[in-house]
Design a protein around this motif. Structure first.
Motif, mmCIF file in Angstrom:
data_model
loop_
_atom_site.group_PDB
_atom_site.id
_atom_site.type_symbol
_atom_site.label_atom_id
_atom_site.label_comp_id
_atom_site.label_asym_id
_atom_site.label_seq_id
_atom_site.Cartn_x
_atom_site.Cartn_y
_atom_site.Cartn_z
ATOM 1 N N CYS A 295 2.783 2.807 -7.871
ATOM 2 C CA CYS A 295 1.938 2.865 -6.680
ATOM 3 C C CYS A 295 0.625 2.118 -6.864
ATOM 4 O O CYS A 295 0.096 2.031 -7.986
ATOM 5 N N GLU B 209 7.503 1.973 0.186
ATOM 6 C CA GLU B 209 7.021 2.965 1.141
ATOM 7 C C GLU B 209 5.509 3.066 1.107
ATOM 8 O O GLU B 209 4.842 2.665 0.149
ATOM 9 N N ARG C 171 2.720 6.195 1.602
ATOM 10 C CA ARG C 171 2.849 7.648 1.466
ATOM 11 C C ARG C 171 1.490 8.315 1.314
ATOM 12 O O ARG C 171 0.528 7.695 0.858
ATOM 13 N N ASP D 1 2.097 11.879 0.343
ATOM 14 C CA ASP D 1 2.726 12.675 -0.704
ATOM 15 C C ASP D 1 4.236 12.638 -0.485
ATOM 16 O O ASP D 1 4.737 11.888 0.367
ATOM 17 N N ASP D 2 4.967 13.450 -1.241
ATOM 18 C CA ASP D 2 6.428 13.419 -1.183
ATOM 19 C C ASP D 2 6.979 13.788 0.191
ATOM 20 O O ASP D 2 8.078 13.357 0.565
ATOM 21 N N HIS E 254 5.330 13.319 3.184
ATOM 22 C CA HIS E 254 4.725 12.543 4.271
ATOM 23 C C HIS E 254 4.735 11.080 3.860
ATOM 24 O O HIS E 254 3.826 10.613 3.157
ATOM 25 N N ARG E 255 5.769 10.349 4.336
ATOM 26 C CA ARG E 255 5.960 8.975 3.871
ATOM 27 C C ARG E 255 6.853 8.214 4.860
ATOM 28 O O ARG E 255 7.732 8.794 5.499
ATOM 29 N N TYR E 256 6.585 6.924 4.996
ATOM 30 C CA TYR E 256 7.417 6.004 5.765
ATOM 31 C C TYR E 256 7.826 4.878 4.825
ATOM 32 O O TYR E 256 7.012 4.410 4.015
ATOM 33 N N GLY E 257 9.071 4.398 4.960
ATOM 34 C CA GLY E 257 9.445 3.321 4.057
ATOM 35 C C GLY E 257 10.750 2.640 4.392
ATOM 36 O O GLY E 257 11.424 2.948 5.393
ATOM 37 N N LEU F 6 0.590 10.380 8.488
ATOM 38 C CA LEU F 6 0.228 10.012 7.115
ATOM 39 C C LEU F 6 -1.283 10.088 6.965
ATOM 40 O O LEU F 6 -1.933 9.190 6.441
ATOM 41 N N ARG G 256 -3.640 7.364 1.153
ATOM 42 C CA ARG G 256 -2.418 6.568 1.235
ATOM 43 C C ARG G 256 -2.239 5.687 0.006
ATOM 44 O O ARG G 256 -3.180 5.070 -0.486
#
Length: 493
Positions: free
Chosen positions: A361, A382, A384, A386-387, A389-392, A461, A472
């Motif tokens: 990251c 992605e 993010r 955290d685990d 709350h993430r888009y990818g 996010l 983020r």
């Protein structure tokens, strides 16, 4: 060091001197050199360290906690790990003290070094100091005082809450006498983040109060002796943006420093929220700078004293160096467990199999940006908090899928065929809201080779939705046995 690109000078009261997820700043000066360290929570290596000659232009020189023996992973949970620190220089040596909440039996953790850019020592632990946000200070005869927020176990088995202090043996981590309560703050919630200073023959105790949200504030008290009794400043809080329209909110957790010219300054954290009420901050807590004047023996924060021209934040990495750049960290794992440089450039990525997200990251440092990761074979990319709350984007099996997770909800949003290398792109753009109440801090666009697969609400996010203490991050990881990252690029927009 990364900062948004601009050709114009900006105020350090509205623009961070260290942008993105760099909370809980602590600063010290040695001669003409300034050093700045932060908390880093679950990300390893931990405790990013910066150097400056002018307090506004900062260059990253290391991560203080770069061995697992210094920073045990513990449960590895989001917003666990390394909490609020203090960085100090005493008698030719630098000291960094922090709390690893993932290893609760350790109490407070102290490491030291002669060269801050070099190797830091194995830790000295202070298990009797139960709490967070430790501080180190020394009196004129060399006695070391550890001050922290939380509880202490006394010899008769009692415990107490507040800001505690004890005279510490730095060689053993033992107290020379039972710790004692020194101050419980000005009356606001959550007195924490103590920093102690000897200035002009008096001892000052600086605190953060009000919680690290919109009520965050800086308060101060003074005494004739390190242990008190402490007299509160009649003008407390000495810094806060609560109930104001200021574009920087949640201001607090300050640390004072005397400049090389004999003036005073303070670093502190704040956030830059956006969107409709209650507004949302997405980059985490960032580091800002103020001047400080002394009036009648009390500090007065002069927020608009410093202006500077930010350096560019954009970077490209083809991973041809012998080691990863200092920007790359991993949540609840170690970068070397999931990424191996390939001769000639690029990274081979793998699942570390250690109950972590398996991601390499880098911090997001701008409000508007675009980034791309070029993969061969397979891979995932992605953004993010955290685990949960993430888009990818996931590249595997000859296609790229857009995915999202918000709390307990997971969704696949679309896919496109991909052959050979896949160029995965994520961007934070201006919010396209249908109604006023849908206006968030930004929209997140997921695309592949120019084809948009999803446009998602950036509010999900944000810290206001996800909670926690981080910001983020952009993460890359394996999506199979043939995951190869050729290149990574980040650009502010």
């Amino acid at each position: 060091m990364s900062r948004p690109t601009t050709s114009e000078a900006v105020s350090a009261a509205v623009h961070p001197i260290v942008p993105g997820f760099h909370p809980d700043p602590s600063v010290c000066r040695v001669g003409d050199d300034y050093y700045l360290a932060h908390s880093s929570f679950e990300y390893f290596p931990g405790a990013p360290l910066f150097h400056s000659r002018d307090l506004v232009s900062w260059r990253r020189i290391g991560n203080i906690l770069d061995r697992r023996g210094q920073f045990l992973r513990g449960d590895g949970r989001p917003s666990g790990g390394v909490y609020g620190p203090t960085l100090r220089h005493h008698d030719g040596r630098f000291y960094y003290v922090t709390t690893n909440v993932g290893d609760p039996g350790s109490g407070q953790t102290i490491v030291s070094a002669e060269d801050p850019a070099g190797d830091w020592s194995d830790p000295i632990l202070v298990p009797r100091a139960v709490g967070i946000d430790p501080d180190l200070a020394w009196d004129e005869d060399g006695t070391c005082y550890l001050t922290w927020a939380g509880t202490v176990a006394t010899d008769d088995g009692d415990t107490g809450n507040g800001v505690w202090q004890g005279r510490l043996d730095l060689k053993t981590g033992d107290f020379e006498a039972p710790p004692y309560l020194v101050w419980q703050g000005s009356g606001l919630a959550h007195p924490e983040a103590p920093h102690q200073y000897r200035i002009g023959g008096r001892w000052y105790l600086l605190l953060a109060e009000g919680g690290t949200e919109r009520g965050h504030s800086v308060t101060i008290a003074r005494a004739d002796r390190p242990e008190g009794p402490y007299e509160a400043c009649p003008h407390n809080p000495v810094l806060t943006h609560r109930s104001t329209p200021h574009p920087v909110q949640n201001t607090g957790h300050a640390d004072l420093v005397e400049t090389a010219s004999g003036e005073w300054a303070a670093v502190y954290l704040g956030v830059r929220p956006g969107g409709f009420t209650p507004s949302f901050h997405v980059l985490g807590r960032e580091t800002f700078l103020a001047g400080v004047d002394w009036v009648d023996g009390w500090p007065v924060f002069v927020e608009d004293r410093y202006t500077f021209t930010p350096d560019p934040t954009g970077f490209e990495d083809d991973f041809t160096g012998a080691a990863l750049d200092l920007r790359w960290v991993s949540p609840a794992s170690e970068p070397e467990r999931l990424a191996t440089p390939r001769p000639g450039g690029g990274l081979d990525l793998r699942d570390p199999g250690d109950r972590s997200p398996g991601l390499l990251c880098a911090r997001v440092t701008d409000l508007r940006w675009e980034a791309e990761a070029v993969f061969a074979g397979s891979g995932r990319f992605e953004v993010r908090i955290d685990d949960r709350h993430r888009y990818g984007l996931v590249f595997a099996g000859g296609e790229v899928r857009a995915e999202a997770r918000i709390g307990g909800v997971r969704a696949e949003l679309g896919s496109v065929a991909a052959a050979g290398d896949a160029v995965l792109r994520i961007a934070a753009v201006e919010c396209d809201a249908e109604t006023m109440t849908a206006y968030g801090p930004d929209d997140i666009v997921l695309s592949v080779d120019g084809a948009e697969l999803a446009r998602l609400d950036g509010r999900y996010l944000s810290t206001e939705v996800a909670t926690g203490f981080t910001g983020r991050m952009l993460g890359v990881g394996a999506a199979g046995d043939d995951s190869h990252l050729r290149r990574f690029a980040y650009r502010p927009v």
